[in-house]
Design a protein around this motif. Sequence first.
Motif, mmCIF file in Angstrom:
data_model
loop_
_atom_site.group_PDB
_atom_site.id
_atom_site.type_symbol
_atom_site.label_atom_id
_atom_site.label_comp_id
_atom_site.label_asym_id
_atom_site.label_seq_id
_atom_site.Cartn_x
_atom_site.Cartn_y
_atom_site.Cartn_z
ATOM 1 N N LYS A 74 0.847 -1.056 -0.082
ATOM 2 C CA LYS A 74 0.028 0.035 -0.008
ATOM 3 C C LYS A 74 0.846 1.307 -0.208
ATOM 4 O O LYS A 74 0.622 2.209 -0.738
ATOM 5 C CB LYS A 74 -0.737 0.021 1.130
ATOM 6 C CG LYS A 74 -1.956 -1.094 1.299
ATOM 7 C CD LYS A 74 -2.688 -1.030 2.565
ATOM 8 C CE LYS A 74 -3.814 -1.951 2.636
ATOM 9 N NZ LYS A 74 -4.579 -1.929 3.939
ATOM 10 N N VAL A 86 2.241 2.263 -3.386
ATOM 11 C CA VAL A 86 1.228 2.859 -4.222
ATOM 12 C C VAL A 86 0.936 4.161 -3.756
ATOM 13 O O VAL A 86 1.086 5.068 -4.703
ATOM 14 C CB VAL A 86 0.090 2.138 -4.191
ATOM 15 C CG1 VAL A 86 -0.876 2.803 -5.265
ATOM 16 C CG2 VAL A 86 0.207 0.599 -4.897
ATOM 17 N N LEU A 87 0.968 4.490 -2.444
ATOM 18 C CA LEU A 87 0.676 5.838 -2.243
ATOM 19 C C LEU A 87 1.806 6.814 -2.461
ATOM 20 O O LEU A 87 1.455 7.951 -2.693
ATOM 21 C CB LEU A 87 0.121 5.568 -0.681
ATOM 22 C CG LEU A 87 -1.021 5.072 -0.312
ATOM 23 C CD1 LEU A 87 -1.238 5.105 1.309
ATOM 24 C CD2 LEU A 87 -2.407 6.007 -0.672
ATOM 25 N N PRO A 131 -3.870 8.603 -9.363
ATOM 26 C CA PRO A 131 -4.775 8.943 -8.276
ATOM 27 C C PRO A 131 -5.620 8.070 -7.786
ATOM 28 O O PRO A 131 -6.136 7.862 -6.724
ATOM 29 C CB PRO A 131 -4.878 10.474 -8.813
ATOM 30 C CG PRO A 131 -3.992 10.679 -9.604
ATOM 31 C CD PRO A 131 -3.459 9.626 -10.534
ATOM 32 N N LYS A 143 -4.466 5.449 -5.693
ATOM 33 C CA LYS A 143 -4.325 6.047 -4.108
ATOM 34 C C LYS A 143 -5.507 6.163 -3.416
ATOM 35 O O LYS A 143 -5.650 5.927 -2.221
ATOM 36 C CB LYS A 143 -3.333 7.157 -4.461
ATOM 37 C CG LYS A 143 -2.048 6.968 -5.051
ATOM 38 C CD LYS A 143 -1.590 8.424 -5.522
ATOM 39 C CE LYS A 143 -0.101 8.334 -6.179
ATOM 40 N NZ LYS A 143 0.845 8.048 -5.307
ATOM 41 N N GLN A 144 -6.546 6.694 -4.329
ATOM 42 C CA GLN A 144 -7.752 6.944 -3.465
ATOM 43 C C GLN A 144 -8.506 5.511 -3.045
ATOM 44 O O GLN A 144 -9.044 5.570 -1.876
ATOM 45 C CB GLN A 144 -8.886 7.679 -4.411
ATOM 46 C CG GLN A 144 -10.150 8.080 -3.810
ATOM 47 C CD GLN A 144 -10.156 9.107 -2.494
ATOM 48 O OE1 GLN A 144 -8.992 10.169 -2.683
ATOM 49 N NE2 GLN A 144 -10.653 8.860 -1.619
ATOM 50 N N ARG A 184 -6.939 4.333 -0.166
ATOM 51 C CA ARG A 184 -7.188 5.181 1.262
ATOM 52 C C ARG A 184 -8.541 4.936 1.913
ATOM 53 O O ARG A 184 -8.828 4.592 2.989
ATOM 54 C CB ARG A 184 -7.123 6.929 0.907
ATOM 55 C CG ARG A 184 -5.561 7.423 0.825
ATOM 56 C CD ARG A 184 -5.782 9.090 0.896
ATOM 57 N NE ARG A 184 -6.384 9.306 -0.445
ATOM 58 C CZ ARG A 184 -5.483 9.783 -1.508
ATOM 59 N NH1 ARG A 184 -4.247 9.712 -1.305
ATOM 60 N NH2 ARG A 184 -6.157 10.227 -2.672
#
Length: 235
Positions: free
Chosen positions: A150, A153-154, A160, A163-164, A167
């Motif tokens: 994780k 990727v972030l 994006p 990433k969202q 989250r």
Amino acid sequence: MHVPCFTTGNFQPHHLFLEDAEYGRALDALVKAVSDILVTSPDGARVFLGKRKVHPQPDWWVIGGRAKPGESPQEAARRNIRRELGLDIPPSRFEVIGSYSLTWAVRAQAPADHGTADISTMHRMVLHAAEESRLKIDEKEYADIGWHTKEEVLAGDFHPVLKQAIRDLQVFELQKRLEEAVDQEAEESELVALTRDYVAAVKASRFDQGKVHVDFDEKARTYVSSCLPGDSCGQ
């Protein structure tokens, strides 16, 4: 997060195949519903992504694709996993973590520069070791597949939306932990700590109404995102 499926009346699907030219015209007029899957390791530390060969996203991406009329999001996710990884996973194992509106400037069908638009229902599915050993990549769609943490990727050059989704996955996982703690009548101190973690994750994932513009350099495989003028954007 959940996406209930309501069927009014005796709906009967009439699936048909559209030739590329006809499908291209449909893409000009319609927003597609897609069911995507963020595949995770059993411990939740890693996500399994595919490096796509074709537009609209010729880079690392989640497993998934178009939904068909009459399918629930989970049924569509099951069909997409079967097609792209060769695994038959029960619909109950696909858990919704988010919903995203996506527009792409380029698509696979001519005219390519007309682009395409999607509404994606994003699911989490845990991949077990026995299943991983049996999966078969769709080589028409993917040049590579692999695990990513994780954090990778972030912090890295990934779309994006990925990433969202991570989250939102973290919010989903903390909510599950909080629910389990309540059901097990955990100590108040543990509940307070989990609640603080959950609220912090919600704030980190929060996305205000607005549009984010994403510039993708296909050769360098790098992304630059910015809030469009007049819009209020979150993370």
